[in-house]
Structures are given as C-alpha cells and as structure tokens.
Design an enzyme around this catalytic site. Structure first.
Site, PDB file in Angstrom:
ATOM      1  N   SER A   6      41.026  41.908  47.612  1.00 46.58           N
ATOM      2  CA  SER A   6      41.807  43.142  47.678  1.00 46.58           C
ATOM      3  C   SER A   6      43.158  42.880  48.352  1.00 46.58           C
ATOM      4  O   SER A   6      43.904  42.006  47.908  1.00 46.58           O
ATOM      5  CB  SER A   6      40.995  44.218  48.390  1.00 46.58           C
TER       6      SER A   6
ATOM      7  N   GLU B  35      38.326  49.058  37.718  1.00 45.45           N
ATOM      8  CA  GLU B  35      39.000  49.418  38.965  1.00 45.45           C
ATOM      9  C   GLU B  35      40.481  49.723  38.741  1.00 45.45           C
ATOM     10  O   GLU B  35      41.099  49.259  37.774  1.00 45.45           O
ATOM     11  CB  GLU B  35      38.839  48.306  39.996  1.00 45.45           C
TER      12      GLU B  35
ATOM     13  N   HIS C 234      35.033  47.694  42.959  1.00 48.55           N
ATOM     14  CA  HIS C 234      36.046  46.862  43.600  1.00 48.55           C
ATOM     15  C   HIS C 234      35.377  45.938  44.632  1.00 48.55           C
ATOM     16  O   HIS C 234      34.589  46.381  45.465  1.00 48.55           O
ATOM     17  CB  HIS C 234      37.065  47.788  44.269  1.00 48.55           C
TER      18      HIS C 234
END
Length: 313
Positions: A162, A256, A286
């Site tokens: 991320s 996502e 995610h």
C-alpha cells in the site's frame, strides 16, 4: 512486462474474507479521516495478529533507534544462513497509521518462506510528519543495512504494501538518484503510487473495493503531501523515471481502488526498460497477503514473491 493471468476460481475462503473486511471497513469509506482513530482501529485485532505472527515460527526483535536506524523491528528465521535474503520492508497504512507490529503477520510469513530476515523501520507518520519524513527514514534504514549491518546490496530486496509499496518505489528512485548501490529487487503489494489520485479505478472500483472508496484515497493523500506537489516522483513514484532500477514484482487486486496505481507504475517501469512481473488477483481485498493463515490466494501471492526474491539472489 510479465503479466500473469488472474487466478481462478475464487476460493470460498476469499469470499468470506472479502465480506468480513468489507463489513469492517466500508462503513468508514466516505467519512472524514481522523488519523488518531485510524491508528487505533488499524491496530486491531491484536490477539489475532499475534497468533498469526507466532504461528510462522519467525523470531521478532524490537530494535530502538540508533546509528542511523530510525527504530523498528527485525524479523528473522531461526538459523538463517549468512547469505539468506534480507528484506527492507516498509509497512502500509496510508502514511498516517500502522507500524512494524501491525505488519508482523505479513512480514513473518515472508521471512518463513525465504528463510531469511526482514528489517521493518518505524518511519515517521503524517500529518505530524508529512513528506519527506517517511522517505528520509526509509533512506536512513537502507544506509543502516549497508553501513552498519554490512549487508551486500545484492542480498537486499526492498518491499512494501500500500503506502509502503509506494514508499519502496520512491526509495528505489532516491537510491538511484543518490548513486548508492542498488538492491537486488523491488516488491510492491497493492502499491499506492499516485497521490495526485488520477487513476480510473478510483471511480470504477469505488463500490467494488472491500476497503476504500476513491474519496478515501483523495482525503488520505493530503496528510502526507502537505503543501508539496503530489506529482513529485518521490511522493508519487508513478511519475518517476525508472531507468536503471532493479527488477520489480507488483501484485494488486482487480477489485481495489488502487488497481490502476499498480498497473500504471508497472507499465511506466517497463517502458523504462525495467523487468516487471505484474499479477492481478480477483475478488481479494487490498493487501490480502495479510491473511496467509487462512487465504489460499495470500499463500499463492507469497509463494510467487518467494520465487521472485530467490531468483534475484
């Protein structure tokens, strides 16, 4: 660019995990972001995280700041060989939350498969510390591996998920620009690479994503970007020049909102001559790699990552 077809069929475990993550995260997707609340919530459930990490058999050592190291953890496989892979792992959390402790399940799962070590720095978080604080801490951690731990750069792979995936790529650009020795490879799980928030999947997947809406990403970006230009490559590595960088592996979910951040950065790196492995996975949340204890898709992603890392050694 090597793009592996999506894995099918979707496991029943994935359907359940997707529903559970969605039930927990989606009610907050359109709400204003309070970093202190996010830090509290994203640290839960602590007991489950501890169990998942301990079940891997990896050893965790807290390492305080010093000698350039910004503080954090070292996760090791007992009896690892001197030449085993070393990850510099940068945790996600939108640059505002999470820590080495929250990411123990994911990092220890990787360490077990690699039979190596991972250094997980506790980089400074926004909004108290906007760009470039996190990048400077990541750069210091890399120099610590080279100068204090005396680890050969050919033994190091920089990885992250991320925001940490975007930070890993920004760190690689900074290493190249500083003319430091390159790591052996780069791994990015569901990377956040465009804090200018221009990806089409922010809208296309805003209802399909189990965790976020497109607006979540736009709001979160402001905390880290501050008064800077969000298209600076060291903030948004999507806009960087990838010439001379080591091979990359990028995994993301088809569903996502950050899907296009992964696809576009892989395409940009390929255009600049970088070897890239890109794989998109259907109907997973995610950073689904967290759920390796229960999710076949997570174990498959980590197995592919292991093959990639070992091939770089």
């Amino acid at each position: 660019m090597s793009t592996v077809p999506s894995v099918t069929p979707i496991s029943w475990q994935s359907r359940i995990v997707h529903l559970l993550v969605r039930a927990r995260m989606r009610p907050h997707a359109h709400a204003p972001i309070d970093p202190s609340w996010v830090r509290t919530e994203m640290g839960r459930p602590r007991a489950a995280r501890r169990w998942m990490a301990r079940s891997t058999g990896a050893a965790m050592e807290s390492r305080p700041a010093g000698e350039g190291w910004p503080g954090g953890e070292v996760v090791s496989w007992p009896g690892h060989e001197p030449g085993a892979p070393v990850l510099l792992y940068l945790h996600g959390g939108g640059y505002i939350a999470c820590s080495p402790e929250t990411h123990r399940p994911l990092v220890s799962s990787l360490v077990r498969r690699l039979r190596g070590r991972a250094f997980v720095p506790r980089y400074r978080l926004a909004p108290e510390h906007p760009f470039p604080a996190a990048l400077h801490d990541a750069m210091a951690a890399y120099r610590y591996l080279l100068d204090i731990e005396h680890i050969a750069p050919t033994q190091i792979v920089i990885a992250g998920d991320s925001a940490g995936g975007g930070l890993a790529l920004a760190l690689a650009l900074a290493i190249r620009d500083e003319q430091w020795p390159h790591p052996a490879g780069l791994v990015a799980f569901c990377p956040w690479t465009d804090l200018a928030a221009t990806g089409g999947s922010l809208e296309e997947n805003t209802e399909r994503c189990a965790m976020f809406a497109g607006e979540t990403i736009r709001r979160a970006a402001r905390f880290y970007v501050g008064d800077a230009d969000p298209t600076l490559p060291l903030i948004s590595p999507l806009y960087g020049d990838y010439r001379g960088l080591p091979p990359m592996l990028v995994h993301a979910s088809e569903d996502e909102v950050l899907r296009d951040d992964a696809i576009r950065v892989a395409e940009a790196a390929r255009r600049d001559g970088v070897e890239v492995e890109l794989q998109l996975w259907p109907h997973v949340p995610h950073v689904w790699q967290f759920f390796a204890a229960v999710l076949p898709e997570a174990r498959a992603s980590l197995a592919a990552t292991t093959r990639f890392v070992l091939a770089r050694m």
